[in-house]
Design a protein around this motif. Structure first.
Motif, mmCIF file in Angstrom:
data_model
loop_
_atom_site.group_PDB
_atom_site.id
_atom_site.type_symbol
_atom_site.label_atom_id
_atom_site.label_comp_id
_atom_site.label_asym_id
_atom_site.label_seq_id
_atom_site.Cartn_x
_atom_site.Cartn_y
_atom_site.Cartn_z
ATOM 1 N N SER A 153 25.929 47.041 44.545
ATOM 2 C CA SER A 153 26.834 48.063 44.000
ATOM 3 C C SER A 153 28.172 47.457 43.627
ATOM 4 O O SER A 153 28.755 47.786 42.592
ATOM 5 C CB SER A 153 27.040 49.167 45.026
ATOM 6 N N PHE A 154 28.664 46.558 44.486
ATOM 7 C CA PHE A 154 29.969 45.975 44.197
ATOM 8 C C PHE A 154 29.914 45.134 42.930
ATOM 9 O O PHE A 154 30.823 45.184 42.093
ATOM 10 C CB PHE A 154 30.423 45.116 45.378
ATOM 11 N N ARG A 155 28.851 44.351 42.783
ATOM 12 C CA ARG A 155 28.768 43.528 41.573
ATOM 13 C C ARG A 155 28.685 44.394 40.331
ATOM 14 O O ARG A 155 29.304 44.078 39.303
ATOM 15 C CB ARG A 155 27.544 42.616 41.659
ATOM 16 N N ALA A 156 27.952 45.503 40.422
ATOM 17 C CA ALA A 156 27.859 46.383 39.253
ATOM 18 C C ALA A 156 29.223 46.952 38.891
ATOM 19 O O ALA A 156 29.621 46.974 37.718
ATOM 20 C CB ALA A 156 26.868 47.506 39.538
ATOM 21 N N ARG A 157 29.968 47.387 39.897
ATOM 22 C CA ARG A 157 31.274 47.966 39.607
ATOM 23 C C ARG A 157 32.248 46.922 39.085
ATOM 24 O O ARG A 157 33.028 47.184 38.167
ATOM 25 C CB ARG A 157 31.840 48.616 40.870
ATOM 26 N N ARG A 158 32.200 45.725 39.680
ATOM 27 C CA ARG A 158 33.107 44.687 39.212
ATOM 28 C C ARG A 158 32.789 44.324 37.762
ATOM 29 O O ARG A 158 33.697 44.124 36.943
ATOM 30 C CB ARG A 158 32.981 43.461 40.108
ATOM 31 N N PHE A 159 31.502 44.255 37.459
ATOM 32 C CA PHE A 159 31.114 43.949 36.084
ATOM 33 C C PHE A 159 31.615 45.031 35.138
ATOM 34 O O PHE A 159 32.100 44.753 34.044
ATOM 35 C CB PHE A 159 29.592 43.825 36.011
ATOM 36 N N TYR A 160 31.515 46.284 35.585
ATOM 37 C CA TYR A 160 31.968 47.393 34.758
ATOM 38 C C TYR A 160 33.451 47.263 34.433
ATOM 39 O O TYR A 160 33.889 47.569 33.328
ATOM 40 C CB TYR A 160 31.684 48.696 35.502
ATOM 41 N N PHE A 161 34.228 46.791 35.401
ATOM 42 C CA PHE A 161 35.665 46.654 35.151
ATOM 43 C C PHE A 161 36.000 45.357 34.438
ATOM 44 O O PHE A 161 36.881 45.325 33.583
ATOM 45 C CB PHE A 161 36.442 46.704 36.480
ATOM 46 N N SER A 162 35.340 44.254 34.829
ATOM 47 C CA SER A 162 35.829 42.932 34.438
ATOM 48 C C SER A 162 35.033 42.285 33.320
ATOM 49 O O SER A 162 35.302 41.140 32.993
ATOM 50 C CB SER A 162 35.799 41.995 35.649
ATOM 51 N N ASN A 163 34.082 42.982 32.754
ATOM 52 C CA ASN A 163 33.243 42.363 31.730
ATOM 53 C C ASN A 163 34.110 41.841 30.590
ATOM 54 O O ASN A 163 35.064 42.484 30.151
ATOM 55 C CB ASN A 163 32.253 43.401 31.204
ATOM 56 N N GLU A 164 33.758 40.644 30.091
ATOM 57 C CA GLU A 164 34.612 40.006 29.101
ATOM 58 C C GLU A 164 34.511 40.642 27.726
ATOM 59 O O GLU A 164 35.325 40.368 26.853
ATOM 60 C CB GLU A 164 34.252 38.515 28.997
ATOM 61 N N GLU A 165 33.508 41.469 27.512
ATOM 62 C CA GLU A 165 33.347 42.032 26.171
ATOM 63 C C GLU A 165 33.833 43.465 26.088
ATOM 64 O O GLU A 165 34.586 43.821 25.183
ATOM 65 C CB GLU A 165 31.868 41.949 25.762
ATOM 66 N N ASN A 166 33.412 44.299 27.004
ATOM 67 C CA ASN A 166 33.784 45.709 26.902
ATOM 68 C C ASN A 166 34.173 46.309 28.250
ATOM 69 O O ASN A 166 34.074 47.506 28.443
ATOM 70 C CB ASN A 166 32.629 46.512 26.303
ATOM 71 N N GLY A 167 34.623 45.470 29.193
ATOM 72 C CA GLY A 167 35.039 46.010 30.476
ATOM 73 C C GLY A 167 36.310 46.842 30.355
ATOM 74 O O GLY A 167 37.086 46.707 29.407
ATOM 75 N N LEU A 168 36.523 47.707 31.344
ATOM 76 C CA LEU A 168 37.696 48.584 31.287
ATOM 77 C C LEU A 168 38.996 47.798 31.344
ATOM 78 O O LEU A 168 39.994 48.199 30.753
ATOM 79 C CB LEU A 168 37.656 49.575 32.451
ATOM 80 N N GLY A 206 45.189 42.417 33.159
ATOM 81 C CA GLY A 206 44.712 41.071 33.437
ATOM 82 C C GLY A 206 44.873 40.701 34.900
ATOM 83 O O GLY A 206 43.999 40.061 35.499
ATOM 84 N N ALA A 207 46.015 41.123 35.495
ATOM 85 C CA ALA A 207 46.230 40.820 36.912
ATOM 86 C C ALA A 207 45.188 41.511 37.774
ATOM 87 O O ALA A 207 44.632 40.919 38.716
ATOM 88 C CB ALA A 207 47.636 41.247 37.325
ATOM 89 N N GLU A 208 44.893 42.786 37.464
ATOM 90 C CA GLU A 208 43.867 43.482 38.242
ATOM 91 C C GLU A 208 42.508 42.827 38.061
ATOM 92 O O GLU A 208 41.720 42.710 39.003
ATOM 93 C CB GLU A 208 43.805 44.948 37.808
ATOM 94 N N LYS A 209 42.228 42.374 36.843
ATOM 95 C CA LYS A 209 40.945 41.735 36.580
ATOM 96 C C LYS A 209 40.820 40.456 37.392
ATOM 97 O O LYS A 209 39.794 40.193 38.030
ATOM 98 C CB LYS A 209 40.854 41.444 35.081
ATOM 99 N N ASP A 210 41.884 39.643 37.401
ATOM 100 C CA ASP A 210 41.845 38.416 38.199
ATOM 101 C C ASP A 210 41.682 38.734 39.674
ATOM 102 O O ASP A 210 40.927 38.065 40.390
ATOM 103 C CB ASP A 210 43.132 37.614 37.980
ATOM 104 N N GLY A 211 42.403 39.767 40.136
ATOM 105 C CA GLY A 211 42.274 40.135 41.538
ATOM 106 C C GLY A 211 40.856 40.534 41.898
ATOM 107 O O GLY A 211 40.335 40.182 42.955
ATOM 108 N N LEU A 212 40.208 41.284 40.987
ATOM 109 C CA LEU A 212 38.829 41.675 41.263
ATOM 110 C C LEU A 212 37.903 40.467 41.265
ATOM 111 O O LEU A 212 36.960 40.385 42.050
ATOM 112 C CB LEU A 212 38.368 42.678 40.211
ATOM 113 N N ASP A 213 38.166 39.527 40.357
ATOM 114 C CA ASP A 213 37.250 38.398 40.240
ATOM 115 C C ASP A 213 37.239 37.532 41.489
ATOM 116 O O ASP A 213 36.208 36.948 41.827
ATOM 117 C CB ASP A 213 37.651 37.546 39.033
ATOM 118 N N ILE A 214 38.375 37.429 42.191
ATOM 119 C CA ILE A 214 38.432 36.480 43.299
ATOM 120 C C ILE A 214 38.105 37.129 44.632
ATOM 121 O O ILE A 214 38.239 36.497 45.668
ATOM 122 C CB ILE A 214 39.825 35.833 43.394
ATOM 123 N N ILE A 215 37.682 38.402 44.643
ATOM 124 C CA ILE A 215 37.402 39.054 45.926
ATOM 125 C C ILE A 215 36.160 38.457 46.554
ATOM 126 O O ILE A 215 35.137 38.270 45.899
ATOM 127 C CB ILE A 215 37.217 40.569 45.713
#
Lengths: 246, 114
Positions: free
Chosen positions: A71-86, A215-224
């Motif tokens: 579930s976490f990976r799905a949500r992170r992908f939803y936010f941080s996807n490089e093409e159409n993430g939020l 971008g800061a939120e995206k980086d924060g999500l990526d390193i969790i």
């Protein structure tokens, strides 16, 4: 040898107490005036959306360990996807905060209001203190001070023989200026009645760069480092039950 | 004070389970208590007539009493309401010093000088 002055009770009645009362009332008046002058900004739909996205990303970051890894990976992908993430901001869409500041006259107006509500009362009060109370020995500070404080505390009194702990009305004004902040926080409360969205918009009102924040939120999500807590709940329950059985 | 939904202990201690709003409210309670008691301490020191260093010692004694009171209010279980013990014991210790000096001077002058 500095002598102890005998201060007239009329100085207490007509200098010290009125000065203190006026300082308190001016603080209260300034609070209400700034409250009345606060203009409710028309919310920009894009900025509100970005603020909500940032809040959602933060909530995911906080509660990451309570959901399964999938579930976490799905949500992170939803936010941080490089093409159409939020949280993804296409290259050309990053708005220039300074251009936004210049193009919107409301921002300049709000900034000017804030500056005026801070400067005008202090200037008027200082002028009033100087006009009415200049030259008075208003108070005695109950602890000893060195001569270097004389120019600061006896501003307006030009006597070198007076003990440094006696202060002028001008210094009493400054002491009130700094000391009453605690009292104001008690009797006026805090102005944090604004919800999260408005706080984000207030941040956005002064050079808020959406691409940087997202971008800061995206980086924060990526390193969790995700570590699911639920299996350890079972271990804890087992240990608690074993303890009960004993 | 609003309690956290879960007690953070043992293997749970590395996972933050505090509600941000409740934590913020708890910290605000601490700040308000310290400010209020620093003003009370200033008025008391002025009326009693403390001079010089004794006044500042009195301020720190009152702040220590405030810390003990806040700990008692939290039921001596600070981990239920805060993320560390330092929040209860030392947060805001010097924040009320200016208010203390102001009210100390004011009360001292009204009672002993004029």
């Amino acid at each position: 040898m500095a002598e102890d002055l005998v201060l007239d009770t009329a100085i207490r009645d007509w200098v010290l107490i009125p000065l203190s009362v006026v300082m308190v009332l001016i603080g209260i008046l300034r609070y209400f005036v700034s409250k009345l002058m606060r203009s409710t900004p028309t919310p920009d739909a894009k900025m509100v959306k970005e603020g909500q996205v940032v809040i959602r990303a933060r909530n995911l970051k906080v509660g990451a360990n309570f959901i399964p890894p999938k579930s976490f990976r799905a949500r992170r992908f939803y936010f941080s996807n490089e093409e159409n993430g939020l949280l993804h901001v296409p290259k050309g869409e990053a708005q220039n905060p300074q251009a936004a500041m210049f193009s919107d006259p409301n921002m300049a107006m709000d900034m000017m209001k804030k500056n005026l509500s801070m400067i005008i009362p202090q200037t008027l009060t200082f002028a009033w203190v100087n006009f009415f109370f200049s030259g008075f020995v208003a108070a005695k500070i109950p602890f000893p001070l060195t001569q270097r404080f004389r120019s600061m505390l006896q501003n307006g009194i030009d006597l070198s023989t007076v003990d440094v702990s006696y202060v002028s009305s001008r210094s009493w004004y400054f002491l009130n200026l700094f000391g009453l902040r605690g009292l104001f926080s008690l009797i006026l409360g805090d102005e944090n009645a604004i919800d999260d969205t408005q706080r984000m918009m207030q941040m956005g009102g002064f050079g808020f760069d959406a691409s940087k924040s997202l971008g800061a939120e995206k980086d924060g999500l990526d390193i969790i480092q995700h570590e699911w807590a639920l299996p350890r709940f079972e271990q804890r329950a087992e240990s608690v039950l074993r303890k009960l059985v004993k | 004070m609003g309690s956290s939904e879960k007690r953070s202990k043992d293997i749970m201690s590395d996972i933050p389970t505090f509600s941000a709003e409740n934590l913020q409210n708890n910290l605000k309670v601490i700040q308000n208590s310290r400010t209020f008691l620093s003003i009370i301490a200033g008025v008391l020191a002025g009326i009693i007539g403390f001079n010089g260093l004794i006044g500042f010692v009195f301020y720190f004694v009152v702040m220590l009493i405030t810390s003990v009171g806040l700990m008692a209010k939290a039921g001596f279980s600070a981990d239920l309401y805060f993320d560390s013990w330092n929040r209860v014991l030392f947060d805001g210790f010097l924040g009320g010093l200016m208010s203390f000096v102001l009210f100390w001077t004011f009360a001292y002058d009204l009672v002993h000088i004029f």
